[in-house]
Design an enzyme around this catalytic site. Sequence first.
Site, PDB file in Angstrom:
ATOM      1  N   ASP A  97       0.874  -1.156   0.000  1.00 32.69           N
ATOM      2  CA  ASP A  97       0.000   0.000   0.000  1.00 32.69           C
ATOM      3  C   ASP A  97       0.927   1.225   0.000  1.00 32.69           C
ATOM      4  O   ASP A  97       2.090   1.113   0.391  1.00 32.69           O
ATOM      5  CB  ASP A  97      -0.880  -0.022   1.251  1.00 32.69           C
ATOM      6  CG  ASP A  97      -1.692   1.242   1.395  1.00 32.69           C
ATOM      7  OD1 ASP A  97      -2.363   1.632   0.427  1.00 32.69           O
ATOM      8  OD2 ASP A  97      -1.638   1.862   2.475  1.00 32.69           O
ATOM      9  N   ASP A 151      -1.293  -0.665   6.166  1.00 30.97           N
ATOM     10  CA  ASP A 151      -1.465  -0.139   7.526  1.00 30.97           C
ATOM     11  C   ASP A 151      -2.891   0.293   7.829  1.00 30.97           C
ATOM     12  O   ASP A 151      -3.257   0.444   8.981  1.00 30.97           O
ATOM     13  CB  ASP A 151      -0.548   1.068   7.744  1.00 30.97           C
ATOM     14  CG  ASP A 151      -1.066   2.315   7.047  1.00 30.97           C
ATOM     15  OD1 ASP A 151      -1.429   2.203   5.856  1.00 30.97           O
ATOM     16  OD2 ASP A 151      -1.127   3.380   7.679  1.00 30.97           O
ATOM     17  N   ASP A 206      -7.073  -1.951   4.373  1.00 28.21           N
ATOM     18  CA  ASP A 206      -6.118  -2.962   3.914  1.00 28.21           C
ATOM     19  C   ASP A 206      -6.390  -4.342   4.512  1.00 28.21           C
ATOM     20  O   ASP A 206      -5.796  -5.324   4.065  1.00 28.21           O
ATOM     21  CB  ASP A 206      -4.683  -2.549   4.279  1.00 28.21           C
ATOM     22  CG  ASP A 206      -4.227  -1.315   3.521  1.00 28.21           C
ATOM     23  OD1 ASP A 206      -4.653  -1.153   2.363  1.00 28.21           O
ATOM     24  OD2 ASP A 206      -3.471  -0.517   4.086  1.00 28.21           O
TER      25      ASP A 206
END
Length: 635
Positions: free
Chosen positions: A334, A528, A532
């Site tokens: 990410d 994080d 996600d």
Amino acid sequence: MNKKQRKWRNRILIAIALFFAIMVLEKTGALAAAFGSAEVYVAFALYFVAFLIAGYDVLIKAWNNIRRGDPFDEAFLMTVATIGAFATIFFPETEPQSAEGCAVMLFYQVGELFQSYAVGKSRKSISDMMDIAPDYANIERNGELVEVDPDDVEIGDVIVVKPGERVPIDGIVTQGSSQLDTAALTGESIPRHVEVGADVISGCINMTGILHIQTTKRFGESTVSRILELVENASEKKAKTENFITRFARVYTPIVTFAAILLAIVPPILGMGPWTDWVLRGLTFLVVSCPCALVISVPLSFFGGIGGASKLGVLVKGSNYLELLSKVDTVVFDKTGTLTSGTFNVVAVHPEAGIDPDYVLSNAAYAEAFSNHPIAVSVRAAYSGDIDQARIADVHEESGHGVSATVDERVVLVGNDKLMSEHGNSWHDCDLTGTILHVSVDGEYVGHIVIADVVKDDAAQTIRDLHEAGVKRCVMLTGDRRDVAEAVGTQLGIDEVRAQLLPADKVAAVEHLLSLERGDGKLAFVGDGINDAPVLMRADVGIAMGAMGSDAAIEAADVVLMDDKPSKIASAMRIARKTMRIVWQNIVFAIGVKVVILVLAAFGIANMWLAVFGDVGVAMIAILNAMRAMQVSKR
């Protein structure tokens, strides 16, 4: 060494001293001189006393297992082999094996003690590092500090943490400033400075000033509780290799037991030699076949690897994830909060010709003085001066465009190109990627400010380290704009960038990447945010940022980085691969040596002393090798 281990050690030392004293008396002829022809029986009795001192607990364990109907373990093998060795005294045509029987038990117990010490050291390595559970929390009542159980502290209560104490519960500093030692959580030796408004996680040690902290979580939901729970549950999730060794030992032990029985009785029935020779070969076969080296060293290797990773601030939730991590060849990231800091910062101020950059920034900071928007906060944070609000009037926010304000009776506009165009102001674009804030004063364009999510210091090094570690593909998935994502990807050396993705799109992207995996290759996802969590669960290995990451991400992940540094991923992979190398070294070494000695025992070439090495010696070498998994580089 604990009290139980000290008693165990002392018992073994007494048995060893007695064993060598008897051997000296035998070799010097003292026993023969004193007892004549009865020397053999006296030696038998003395050796048997030493044997009982050293191994009575093994005999009891074997007997209890037989009574429960589950006899086939190393205690059973040792008991049958050693008692059988002592029984050779009743066969006059065979040399008594009393010394050998006693030695087998002695060395087996030495190996078991050493294994207990090794496991204890590995556990202590983790428990010392994770000795972060607070015993109490300080709450101020009637002007005095009262120690209460952390479980009794409610969300919103203000606790007081004095220098030298651990922060018991997550919260926000409301009063005071200090340095925090976060080594137990993150593996970092440099203290972290905190002041009013700073987020503080439990488990850190307060080093200097007194802190008043308003709690944001209950104790059971705080960082320290989650970490301890992760460590305690790690041993329950076994790797495929570890499970295989456990199943192997359960099948292997009864097979070799019956093989030893057949070796002892079939050849003499077929007239291939005397009973005593083949019984002795069967007993030697039993000693060698004990699977101690495998059933001890393999779990110890994984435990050491998990402990070594914990020292660096990387929490692995089980040995199965450590094994998967060793096979990762695709890492998907990410962007926001993972490779970047996740907060807006002023990265550049571009004034028009002849205008001071500070003039551009100061006007923008004054115009944004009353806004809570993240961009406004970042502009004010970049301005070094104090803002006199008396100089500001007629502030008006134009949604989606920017803000206008009167500063020192001059009209200041701060916003995007649409805001400039609406007010008839000229402007020009910027080559840098990010959010562009154009600034005009009384209709005159004075310059622009570039706001961007700053890339983490170690992000580029992370990608380089992963490629060096053998990762074939590094991919970035983000919901951010394509131009921003591609700029970050180019800066970091990312192999593939996919932008403007919704959470469901990220899952689909990971599904596609998983379909491209071949052979034993595995995919790891690093994230994080709460959005996600689905992707973390879908990946072969989910890696979450623990310090500032969301609870949902940490809960869904298989590996947690406690200091939010992505560079720790390569370190965790190195630890995982080293652990797997050690595991397979021990498996190949233990099985290889045992097979050779088992064959020699079957042909009568290996004696009981070589059998001792094949069991205890191999086990001790494997344990020493397994302990290397705890040794990790701070790189």
